[in-house]
Design an enzyme around this catalytic site. Sequence first.
Site, PDB file in Angstrom:
ATOM      1  N   ASN A 195      47.822  49.175 -25.346  1.00  0.00           N
ATOM      2  CA  ASN A 195      46.691  48.261 -25.511  1.00  0.00           C
ATOM      3  C   ASN A 195      45.751  48.316 -24.308  1.00  0.00           C
ATOM      4  O   ASN A 195      46.193  48.430 -23.167  1.00  0.00           O
ATOM      5  CB  ASN A 195      47.196  46.831 -25.711  1.00  0.00           C
ATOM      6  CG  ASN A 195      48.065  46.707 -26.955  1.00  0.00           C
ATOM      7  OD1 ASN A 195      48.028  47.588 -27.806  1.00  0.00           O
ATOM      8  ND2 ASN A 195      48.835  45.649 -27.037  1.00  0.00           N
ATOM      9  N   CYS A 241      26.631  54.771 -11.046  1.00  0.00           N
ATOM     10  CA  CYS A 241      27.999  54.699 -10.524  1.00  0.00           C
ATOM     11  C   CYS A 241      27.971  53.937  -9.195  1.00  0.00           C
ATOM     12  O   CYS A 241      27.182  54.264  -8.308  1.00  0.00           O
ATOM     13  CB  CYS A 241      28.544  56.109 -10.310  1.00  0.00           C
ATOM     14  SG  CYS A 241      30.099  56.120  -9.365  1.00  0.00           S
ATOM     15  N   ASN A 283      58.749  44.807 -35.038  1.00  0.00           N
ATOM     16  CA  ASN A 283      57.441  45.012 -35.648  1.00  0.00           C
ATOM     17  C   ASN A 283      57.333  44.156 -36.908  1.00  0.00           C
ATOM     18  O   ASN A 283      58.351  43.773 -37.482  1.00  0.00           O
ATOM     19  CB  ASN A 283      57.274  46.501 -36.015  1.00  0.00           C
ATOM     20  CG  ASN A 283      55.824  46.934 -36.084  1.00  0.00           C
ATOM     21  OD1 ASN A 283      55.061  46.668 -35.160  1.00  0.00           O
ATOM     22  ND2 ASN A 283      55.425  47.575 -37.169  1.00  0.00           N
ATOM     23  N   ASP A 342      43.663  45.773 -23.785  1.00  0.00           N
ATOM     24  CA  ASP A 342      43.401  44.384 -23.374  1.00  0.00           C
ATOM     25  C   ASP A 342      44.216  44.060 -22.114  1.00  0.00           C
ATOM     26  O   ASP A 342      45.033  44.867 -21.673  1.00  0.00           O
ATOM     27  CB  ASP A 342      43.707  43.396 -24.522  1.00  0.00           C
ATOM     28  CG  ASP A 342      45.190  43.375 -24.910  1.00  0.00           C
ATOM     29  OD1 ASP A 342      46.034  43.138 -24.026  1.00  0.00           O
ATOM     30  OD2 ASP A 342      45.512  43.577 -26.099  1.00  0.00           O
ATOM     31  N   GLU A 374      56.482  45.033 -39.766  1.00  0.00           N
ATOM     32  CA  GLU A 374      57.028  45.781 -40.909  1.00  0.00           C
ATOM     33  C   GLU A 374      57.574  47.098 -40.377  1.00  0.00           C
ATOM     34  O   GLU A 374      57.276  47.461 -39.234  1.00  0.00           O
ATOM     35  CB  GLU A 374      55.910  46.050 -41.916  1.00  0.00           C
ATOM     36  CG  GLU A 374      54.807  46.876 -41.274  1.00  0.00           C
ATOM     37  CD  GLU A 374      53.472  46.832 -42.010  1.00  0.00           C
ATOM     38  OE1 GLU A 374      53.354  46.089 -42.983  1.00  0.00           O
ATOM     39  OE2 GLU A 374      52.577  47.574 -41.585  1.00  0.00           O
ATOM     40  N   ALA A 417      55.415  39.166 -33.942  1.00  0.00           N
ATOM     41  CA  ALA A 417      55.817  39.341 -32.539  1.00  0.00           C
ATOM     42  C   ALA A 417      56.022  38.003 -31.834  1.00  0.00           C
ATOM     43  O   ALA A 417      56.945  37.863 -31.024  1.00  0.00           O
ATOM     44  CB  ALA A 417      54.760  40.169 -31.805  1.00  0.00           C
ATOM     45  N   HIS A 457      46.795  53.920 -22.344  1.00  0.00           N
ATOM     46  CA  HIS A 457      45.510  54.248 -22.975  1.00  0.00           C
ATOM     47  C   HIS A 457      44.327  53.636 -22.228  1.00  0.00           C
ATOM     48  O   HIS A 457      43.236  53.536 -22.785  1.00  0.00           O
ATOM     49  CB  HIS A 457      45.514  53.798 -24.449  1.00  0.00           C
ATOM     50  CG  HIS A 457      46.407  54.627 -25.330  1.00  0.00           C
ATOM     51  ND1 HIS A 457      46.770  54.264 -26.603  1.00  0.00           N
ATOM     52  CD2 HIS A 457      47.012  55.824 -25.113  1.00  0.00           C
ATOM     53  CE1 HIS A 457      47.564  55.191 -27.126  1.00  0.00           C
ATOM     54  NE2 HIS A 457      47.730  56.142 -26.242  1.00  0.00           N
ATOM     55  N   GLY A 459      55.276  46.163 -32.004  1.00  0.00           N
ATOM     56  CA  GLY A 459      53.915  46.067 -32.544  1.00  0.00           C
ATOM     57  C   GLY A 459      53.121  47.351 -32.535  1.00  0.00           C
ATOM     58  O   GLY A 459      51.928  47.343 -32.276  1.00  0.00           O
TER      59      GLY A 459
END
Length: 237
Positions: free
Chosen positions: A94, A138, A205, A96, A207, A223, A111, A178
Site C-alpha cells: 500500500n 526539484c 483475507n 497510504d 475471500e 480485516a 510499492h 488483504g
Amino acid sequence: MPDTRHRNIVILTGAGISAESGIATFRDKDGIWSKYDLEEVATPEGFYRNPDFVHEFHNGLRESLQTVEPNPAHRALARLEAEHAGEVLVVTQNVDDLHERAGSRNLVHMHGELYKARCDRCMHVAEWRTALTRAVPCPACEASAAMRPHVVWFGEMPMEMDRIYAALAACDLFLSIGTSGNVYPAAGFVEEVRRAGQAHTVELNLEPSEGVSLFAETIHGPASTVVPAYVDSLVGA
Ligand code: OAD
C-alpha cells in the site's frame, strides 16, 4: 500468553487492509482498476505520454489520505510489533500511510509512498504532502518537469527487495493480509517462504485469494475483525 512459537514474523499487506478505512482496493468491484486504465496511470510509459493526467490521478489519491484513519487491523499489527518478543516486519504494497499512523515502525513500502516524490533527474526523494505538477522544480537539483510520485508503477522494480527476501528466508510465521495475490513479486512471497523452510503461512483475507491453496491456514473475513482476533491469539487479548 506471549507467543513463543514464532520468533520472526513477516506480514504482507495489500489494499484490503485499508478498505475499511475508506480507501478503494484495486480489483474489487468498484475498485480503482474498474475506473482507470492502469496502463495510463500506473506505468512509466503512461506517465511520459500524459504526465499531467498521471499527476492528477496521484494527487487525488494523496489528497484522499487526509480524510481516512487507520482501522483496527492496522492498529493490531502495530500492537503485535510492540508486544511480540521477536522481530515483526510489515511489508506493505500500500502507498497510504495508515500502518505508520497506527504505530508500525518496522515497515517496508515495497510499492512506494504517496507522501513522497522523487526527481527523475537526480533521484532525490522528498516528503510530499501537496499536489505535484510538472511546474514544480526539484527541491534538490532544481530541474523542472522532473518530479514524479515516489510509487512503483507496473514494469518497475519494487523497493527494498533484498531486505524483504532476507526477512522471508528468516521468518517462522508469514501472514498475508488483504491482498488478491495478482501482482508479483509480492504474490510469490508465500512460495519463497515455503522454499526457505518451516515457517507457518496464513492468509487473512475477505475471500480466498488467487494463491489461497499455497497457505497452510486460511482465515476469511473483514480485516478489522480477523486481524485483531489473530493478533490476540499470538500475544493475548
Ligand atoms: P487488490 O485490489 O488486488 O486486492 C485486494 C484484496 O483485498 C482482495 O482479495 C479483496 O478480497 C480483499 N479485501 C477487500 N476488502 C477487504 C477487507 N475489508 N478485509 C480483508 N480483505 C479485503 O489489491 P492488492 O492485492 O493490494 O500495485 O493489489 C496489489 C497491487 O496491485 C497494488 O499494490 C497496486 C495494484 O495494482 C501497483 O500499483 C504497483
